[in-house]
Design a protein around this motif. Structure first.
Motif, PDB file in Angstrom:
ATOM      1  N   ASP A 118     103.270  74.068 102.143  1.00  0.00           N
ATOM      2  CA  ASP A 118     101.678  74.366 102.095  1.00  0.00           C
ATOM      3  C   ASP A 118     101.193  74.023 103.406  1.00  0.00           C
ATOM      4  OD1 ASP A 118      99.104  73.832 101.665  1.00  0.00           O
ATOM      5  OD2 ASP A 118      99.301  72.231 100.258  1.00  0.00           O
ATOM      6  N   PRO A 119     100.621  74.678 103.983  1.00  0.00           N
ATOM      7  CA  PRO A 119     100.231  74.669 105.567  1.00  0.00           C
ATOM      8  C   PRO A 119      99.089  73.506 105.621  1.00  0.00           C
ATOM      9  CG  PRO A 119      99.147  76.770 104.822  1.00  0.00           C
ATOM     10  CD  PRO A 119     100.192  76.229 103.650  1.00  0.00           C
ATOM     11  N   GLU A 120      98.247  73.236 104.290  1.00  0.00           N
ATOM     12  CA  GLU A 120      97.172  72.322 104.282  1.00  0.00           C
ATOM     13  C   GLU A 120      97.621  70.907 103.996  1.00  0.00           C
ATOM     14  OE1 GLU A 120      94.349  73.277 105.656  1.00  0.00           O
ATOM     15  OE2 GLU A 120      95.132  75.128 105.989  1.00  0.00           O
ATOM     16  N   MET A 121      98.839  70.694 103.807  1.00  0.00           N
ATOM     17  CA  MET A 121      99.430  69.381 103.122  1.00  0.00           C
ATOM     18  C   MET A 121      98.568  68.198 103.811  1.00  0.00           C
ATOM     19  SD  MET A 121     101.441  67.857 101.235  1.00  0.00           S
ATOM     20  CE  MET A 121     102.064  69.087 100.462  1.00  0.00           C
ATOM     21  N   PHE A 122      98.669  68.051 105.082  1.00  0.00           N
ATOM     22  CA  PHE A 122      97.990  66.905 105.624  1.00  0.00           C
ATOM     23  C   PHE A 122      96.588  67.024 106.054  1.00  0.00           C
ATOM     24  CE2 PHE A 122     102.430  66.700 106.536  1.00  0.00           C
ATOM     25  CZ  PHE A 122     103.001  65.797 105.430  1.00  0.00           C
ATOM     26  N   SER A 123      95.934  68.102 105.775  1.00  0.00           N
ATOM     27  CA  SER A 123      94.478  68.599 105.910  1.00  0.00           C
ATOM     28  C   SER A 123      93.492  66.977 105.482  1.00  0.00           C
ATOM     29  CB  SER A 123      93.909  69.340 105.379  1.00  0.00           C
ATOM     30  OG  SER A 123      92.448  69.730 105.594  1.00  0.00           O
ATOM     31  N   GLY A 124      92.608  66.672 106.313  1.00  0.00           N
ATOM     32  CA  GLY A 124      91.843  65.569 106.007  1.00  0.00           C
ATOM     33  C   GLY A 124      92.407  64.045 105.982  1.00  0.00           C
ATOM     34  N   LEU A 125      93.572  63.899 106.575  1.00  0.00           N
ATOM     35  CA  LEU A 125      94.295  62.558 106.405  1.00  0.00           C
ATOM     36  C   LEU A 125      93.934  61.967 107.764  1.00  0.00           C
ATOM     37  CD1 LEU A 125      96.221  61.181 104.616  1.00  0.00           C
ATOM     38  CD2 LEU A 125      98.075  62.010 106.145  1.00  0.00           C
TER      39      LEU A 125
ATOM     40  N   ARG B 253     103.058  56.980 109.033  1.00  0.00           N
ATOM     41  CA  ARG B 253     104.126  57.143 108.055  1.00  0.00           C
ATOM     42  C   ARG B 253     103.954  56.628 106.651  1.00  0.00           C
ATOM     43  NH1 ARG B 253     110.017  57.427 109.147  1.00  0.00           N
ATOM     44  NH2 ARG B 253     110.907  57.341 107.105  1.00  0.00           N
ATOM     45  N   GLN B 254     103.219  55.638 106.469  1.00  0.00           N
ATOM     46  CA  GLN B 254     102.755  55.327 105.249  1.00  0.00           C
ATOM     47  C   GLN B 254     101.879  56.004 104.644  1.00  0.00           C
ATOM     48  OE1 GLN B 254     101.173  51.095 105.787  1.00  0.00           O
ATOM     49  NE2 GLN B 254     103.273  50.295 105.763  1.00  0.00           N
ATOM     50  N   ALA B 255     100.750  56.543 105.246  1.00  0.00           N
ATOM     51  CA  ALA B 255      99.690  57.491 104.675  1.00  0.00           C
ATOM     52  C   ALA B 255     100.293  58.885 104.429  1.00  0.00           C
ATOM     53  CB  ALA B 255      98.612  57.638 105.975  1.00  0.00           C
ATOM     54  N   ILE B 256     101.282  59.492 105.423  1.00  0.00           N
ATOM     55  CA  ILE B 256     101.868  60.513 104.993  1.00  0.00           C
ATOM     56  C   ILE B 256     102.852  60.655 103.577  1.00  0.00           C
ATOM     57  CG2 ILE B 256     103.819  62.078 105.623  1.00  0.00           C
ATOM     58  CD1 ILE B 256     103.012  61.466 108.781  1.00  0.00           C
ATOM     59  N   GLU B 257     103.365  59.350 103.575  1.00  0.00           N
ATOM     60  CA  GLU B 257     104.257  59.175 102.403  1.00  0.00           C
ATOM     61  C   GLU B 257     103.331  59.035 101.236  1.00  0.00           C
ATOM     62  OE1 GLU B 257     106.677  55.683 103.504  1.00  0.00           O
ATOM     63  OE2 GLU B 257     108.011  56.950 104.115  1.00  0.00           O
TER      64      GLU B 257
ATOM     65  N   ARG C 299     100.592  60.466 100.629  1.00  0.00           N
ATOM     66  CA  ARG C 299      99.957  61.884 100.554  1.00  0.00           C
ATOM     67  C   ARG C 299     100.819  62.672  99.606  1.00  0.00           C
ATOM     68  NH1 ARG C 299      96.367  65.436 102.531  1.00  0.00           N
ATOM     69  NH2 ARG C 299      94.932  63.924 102.751  1.00  0.00           N
ATOM     70  N   LEU C 300     102.172  62.520 100.234  1.00  0.00           N
ATOM     71  CA  LEU C 300     103.198  63.353  99.490  1.00  0.00           C
ATOM     72  C   LEU C 300     103.449  62.789  98.171  1.00  0.00           C
ATOM     73  CD1 LEU C 300     105.556  63.457 102.358  1.00  0.00           C
ATOM     74  CD2 LEU C 300     104.323  65.328 101.604  1.00  0.00           C
ATOM     75  N   ALA C 301     103.370  61.659  97.937  1.00  0.00           N
ATOM     76  CA  ALA C 301     103.591  60.956  96.607  1.00  0.00           C
ATOM     77  C   ALA C 301     102.438  61.391  95.641  1.00  0.00           C
ATOM     78  CB  ALA C 301     103.653  59.511  96.457  1.00  0.00           C
ATOM     79  N   GLU C 302     101.371  61.544  96.064  1.00  0.00           N
ATOM     80  CA  GLU C 302     100.124  62.029  95.148  1.00  0.00           C
ATOM     81  C   GLU C 302     100.008  63.292  94.637  1.00  0.00           C
ATOM     82  OE1 GLU C 302      96.905  61.499  98.041  1.00  0.00           O
ATOM     83  OE2 GLU C 302      96.992  59.138  97.670  1.00  0.00           O
ATOM     84  N   LYS C 303     100.896  64.451  95.671  1.00  0.00           N
ATOM     85  CA  LYS C 303     101.139  65.809  95.417  1.00  0.00           C
ATOM     86  C   LYS C 303     102.526  66.030  94.647  1.00  0.00           C
ATOM     87  CE  LYS C 303      97.757  67.430  98.892  1.00  0.00           C
ATOM     88  NZ  LYS C 303      97.074  68.167  97.963  1.00  0.00           N
ATOM     89  N   ASN C 304     103.270  64.748  94.509  1.00  0.00           N
ATOM     90  CA  ASN C 304     104.411  65.020  93.781  1.00  0.00           C
ATOM     91  C   ASN C 304     105.689  66.006  94.686  1.00  0.00           C
ATOM     92  OD1 ASN C 304     104.031  63.314  91.520  1.00  0.00           O
ATOM     93  ND2 ASN C 304     102.884  65.150  90.717  1.00  0.00           N
ATOM     94  N   VAL C 305     105.239  65.690  96.049  1.00  0.00           N
ATOM     95  CA  VAL C 305     106.357  66.514  96.926  1.00  0.00           C
ATOM     96  C   VAL C 305     107.587  65.599  97.535  1.00  0.00           C
ATOM     97  CG1 VAL C 305     106.571  67.603  98.968  1.00  0.00           C
ATOM     98  CG2 VAL C 305     104.433  68.098  97.613  1.00  0.00           C
ATOM     99  N   PRO C 306     108.635  65.995  97.138  1.00  0.00           N
ATOM    100  CA  PRO C 306     109.668  64.966  97.502  1.00  0.00           C
ATOM    101  C   PRO C 306     109.979  65.036  99.009  1.00  0.00           C
ATOM    102  CG  PRO C 306     110.574  66.861  96.380  1.00  0.00           C
ATOM    103  CD  PRO C 306     109.323  66.769  96.320  1.00  0.00           C
ATOM    104  N   VAL C 307     110.350  63.997  99.647  1.00  0.00           N
ATOM    105  CA  VAL C 307     110.712  63.991 101.118  1.00  0.00           C
ATOM    106  C   VAL C 307     112.002  64.214 101.582  1.00  0.00           C
ATOM    107  CG1 VAL C 307     110.337  62.328 103.119  1.00  0.00           C
ATOM    108  CG2 VAL C 307     108.537  62.167 101.562  1.00  0.00           C
ATOM    109  N   VAL C 308     112.305  65.203 102.369  1.00  0.00           N
ATOM    110  CA  VAL C 308     113.559  65.242 102.720  1.00  0.00           C
ATOM    111  C   VAL C 308     113.747  64.428 103.973  1.00  0.00           C
ATOM    112  CG1 VAL C 308     115.045  66.995 103.996  1.00  0.00           C
ATOM    113  CG2 VAL C 308     113.429  67.768 102.234  1.00  0.00           C
ATOM    114  N   SER C 309     113.000  64.192 104.916  1.00  0.00           N
ATOM    115  CA  SER C 309     113.153  63.312 106.146  1.00  0.00           C
ATOM    116  C   SER C 309     111.673  63.257 106.934  1.00  0.00           C
ATOM    117  CB  SER C 309     114.268  63.830 107.209  1.00  0.00           C
ATOM    118  OG  SER C 309     113.916  64.974 107.525  1.00  0.00           O
TER     119      SER C 309
END
Length: 304
Positions: free
Chosen positions: A234-241, A265-269, A271-281
């Motif tokens: 998703d190219p818009e994953m961090f839009s508006g963060l 880092r906390q904000a990124i994590e 956002r990813l959790a809200e979208k149910n996207v697992p973190v690789v690294s």
């Protein structure tokens, strides 16, 4: 090799070059980087004597301004646009260019074979220039600029519009020439090529905003960069963060420019959790030349 002091040039109300001073040392690969209209071509044309400055001074190889024409005999120039003759063959173009510098046919032929071997055009001596690929045309232009065996080579965006493989080959040639003692002043719109220079000068709106080695320019970058690898495209994953200043998407990873690593880092994590996207690294990485360039040319892009 090149010393430019307070150089300015205007075209009507437009100030193309505004009080520029740079110093290109012997055996530098000195890169001029900047957006279209930054003044790179005008600066190069003044260095080569093709445009007259309104103010300032150019010195080549230590010569005083009164002896610049003698110094320019040791300069090779490759303009931005392919300016050779399409209805002449590779060798006919080289002969024409060499004769303009007063070289005899025997000298031209000897030097041409050496350079054509270097540039990979030796098998195409009889091909018309119009029938060459874009990359081969650029190599022919380079060959013509090298036939005089210049100590100083000035190249204006020599790989613009050329395919990536041809760009790599072109830069291999430049590195070989540089190892053999040639000083190179080159402008480029490509940030990966800026990384290949020994010194980089950023130009914007006719002014030089920074000059240093690529490594030092990256060290001076005032922000941090996180590389985020996740299982999404998703190219818009961090839009508006709000905790991020800028981000870019490269296939399987994001480069995120931030002001505070821990907070971002906390904000990124989250956002990813809200979208149910697992973190690789998620890891901190060095800034790219593109990110350095944006911070210098468009500082407002990284303002919170």
């Amino acid at each position: 090799m090149i010393n430019v002091t307070g150089l300015s040039k205007s075209f009507g109300a437009v100030k193309a070059v505004d009080e520029v001073s740079i110093n290109v040392k012997k055996q530098d690969i000195f890169g001029l980087v900047g957006p279209d209209g930054a003044g790179k071509t005008t600066l190069m044309r003044m260095v080569c004597g093709l445009a007259v400055p309104d103010n300032g001074e150019v010195r080549l190889m230590g010569e005083t301004p009164g002896k610049l024409e003698q110094a320019r005999e040791h300069l090779g120039y490759m303009p931005q646009r392919f300016s050779l003759y399409g209805d002449l063959t590779v060798m006919e173009n080289i002969n024409f260019f060499g004769s303009m510098y007063g070289l005899d046919r025997k000298t031209i032929a000897h030097r041409a074979d050496e350079i054509l071997e270097l540039t990979g055009l030796i098998m195409f001596k009889s091909r018309f220039a119009d029938n060459l690929s874009g990359g081969m045309k650029q190599k022919l232009a380079l060959t013509c600029s090298l036939v005089t065996r210049p100590a100083l080579l000035v190249l204006d965006e020599p790989t613009y519009g050329v395919d990536p493989e041809s760009r790599k080959e072109f830069w291999k040639i430049l590195y070989r020439l540089n190892r053999e003692g040639m000083t190179i002043l080159v402008s480029t719109p490509y940030m990966d090529e800026a990384d290949l220079c020994t010194v980089v000068s950023f130009m914007d709106r006719g002014r030089v905003t920074a000059v240093d080695s690529p490594a030092n320019l990256k060290k001076s970058f005032r922000y941090q960069v996180l590389e985020v690898r996740v299982d999404t495209r998703d190219p818009e994953m961090f839009s508006g963060l709000a905790e991020t200043l800028d981000y870019s998407f490269y296939g399987d990873k994001y480069r995120v420019v931030v002001d505070d690593i821990a907070v971002a880092r906390q904000a990124i994590e989250r956002r990813l959790a809200e979208k149910n996207v697992p973190v690789v690294s998620i890891r901190e990485i060095s800034p790219s030349m593109e990110e350095v360039f944006i911070s210098l040319a468009e500082p407002e892009s990284y303002e919170s």
